[in-house]
Design an enzyme around this catalytic site. Structure first.
Site, PDB file in Angstrom:
ATOM      1  N   CYS A 239      21.268   6.710 -29.726  1.00 57.43           N
ATOM      2  CA  CYS A 239      22.307   5.755 -30.108  1.00 57.43           C
ATOM      3  C   CYS A 239      23.706   6.382 -30.035  1.00 57.43           C
ATOM      4  CB  CYS A 239      22.003   5.162 -31.480  1.00 57.43           C
ATOM      5  SG  CYS A 239      22.874   3.610 -31.789  1.00 57.43           S
TER       6      CYS A 239
ATOM      7  N   HIS B 161      16.596   2.793 -30.605  1.00 58.55           N
ATOM      8  CA  HIS B 161      16.078   3.618 -31.704  1.00 58.55           C
ATOM      9  C   HIS B 161      14.569   3.848 -31.568  1.00 58.55           C
ATOM     10  CE1 HIS B 161      19.647   3.780 -34.372  1.00 58.55           C
ATOM     11  NE2 HIS B 161      19.963   2.697 -33.697  1.00 58.55           N
TER      12      HIS B 161
ATOM     13  N   GLU C  65      12.843   5.941 -33.119  1.00 57.88           N
ATOM     14  CA  GLU C  65      12.252   6.279 -34.423  1.00 57.88           C
ATOM     15  C   GLU C  65      11.898   5.042 -35.221  1.00 57.88           C
ATOM     16  OE1 GLU C  65      16.369   5.278 -35.503  1.00 57.88           O
ATOM     17  OE2 GLU C  65      15.429   6.321 -33.831  1.00 57.88           O
TER      18      GLU C  65
END
Length: 365
Positions: free
Chosen positions: A247, A332, A334
């Site tokens: 990001c 993202h 994660e």
């Protein structure tokens, strides 16, 4: 029920019901299309300084659990919903959305037409706004909003102030915290990594002292051009250590290599954004939260290539360095917005680290 008012930069006024804390706040109004995950959204540091409009009409029905926080606190400046649930039903619930917002100092407003607000943002772009539970004259509120300074220190506000370590027996990774979500560290720890989390303004020389196998550049809020010290650090480490950017880390990597970034009209925020990986022609559903993007035409002539694109608007979603073991994504990996399609990127990062160690190319080696 106490009333709340939302004043937009264009003069539009919404009146609704207040929940959470009382007071007054100024920020940038944005919208998120996720149907679930409101706690993870509210604790994502990338929302620092922003008023979050949830497009899903009911928020708070499964309550809040402290295990689901993604940072030490909420940095959001407000929460805007069609309806907030006064009663919750979930076996993990601890407190309600109203109680949680009170604890976190977040002003909430419900009972307004979030569909209309979202359409306005899509047409006119994100804009400044003021949210208040007070009764001050609208003329004074407009003057406050017009004269409020632009926030430029979001990364400094959200980053860790001191270094901390998650010990482990595997690869040593320095995580540069520009406003990192907890799950980035969790993903690395689950893969056996020792994770050393450092502040955003840590220099390349300081990172080298940790003798890392790899460096991960985290997500974070705001304009990447407001963090020039990070760009310098990345430039100095290129070619020395494998690097993975997420990001804001992706945008900073691009700037460090000489590319440019631009602000999107209303950004990407939600849990269902399709992204195509060009090398495999594979599409994954991703979680996203960003206002800025790398300008594709700015990478021409640079040692960079586009690895991923957003299928909704064609913007750059991933980059790879053509000479060094460095890559990045705008979304993202994660996060787990339902599918966990993007988790392989952490494995790819560790593969690049392993390859560099075998070649004797890393500082740690």
């Amino acid at each position: 029920m106490k009333k709340a008012r939302l004043l937009l930069q264009d003069g539009t006024i919404f009146e609704g019901t207040s929940f959470g804390t009382e007071g007054e706040s100024i920020g940038e109004v944005v919208f998120n299309t996720s149907m679930t995950g409101y706690q993870e959204i509210l604790t994502d540091p990338s929302y620092c300084g922003q008023m979050i409009t949830m497009t899903y009409p009911l928020i708070g029905n499964y309550g809040f659990s402290r295990d689901d926080d993604e940072s030490r606190q909420s940095f959001a400046h407000g929460l805007i919903v069609r309806e907030h649930a006064e009663y919750m039903s979930n076996w993990r619930q601890e407190i309600s959305v109203d109680e949680w917002c009170r604890e976190q100092g977040v002003i909430g407003i419900s009972g307004i037409d979030t569909r209309m607000l979202t359409k306005k943002i899509r047409v006119h772009g994100t804009m400044r706004c003021l949210l208040t539970t007070g009764s001050e004259d609208i003329t004074n509120l407009k003057e406050k909003l017009a004269n409020a300074p632009q926030m430029r220190d979001q990364v400094a506000r959200t980053s860790t102030k001191s270094t901390y370590i998650a010990p482990n027996n595997g690869k040593r990774v320095v995580l540069v915290d520009f406003g990192a979500k907890y799950n980035i560290q969790r993903e690395l720890v689950e893969r056996g990594c020792e994770v050393i989390t450092v502040p955003y303004n840590t220099t390349a020389a300081e990172i080298r002292r940790y003798r890392p196998d790899g460096v991960l550049l985290s997500n974070g809020p705001g304009d990447p051009k407001d963090v020039p010290e990070a760009q310098q650090m990345i430039r100095e480490l290129l070619g020395e250590i494998p690097i993975f950017g997420i990001c804001l880390g992706h945008q900073l990597f691009a700037l460090a290599c000489g590319a440019d970034t631009e602000k999107l009209k209303f950004g990407h925020r939600g849990g269902n954004h399709p992204v195509k990986e060009l090398a495999t022609d594979r599409t994954v559903m991703t979680s996203q939260n960003h206002s800025y993007a790398v300008k594709e035409d700015s990478i021409q002539g640079l040692p960079l290539k586009v690895s991923h694109i957003a299928l909704n608007d064609g913007t750059v979603e991933g980059l790879e360095h053509t000479e060094y073991p460095v890559f990045s994504v705008q979304y993202h990996p994660e996060s787990a917005p339902g599918p966990q399609d993007s988790g392989y990127l952490f494995d790819r990062f560790l593969e690049k680290i392993e390859t560099s160690i075998r070649k004797g190319e890393t500082v740690h080696a």
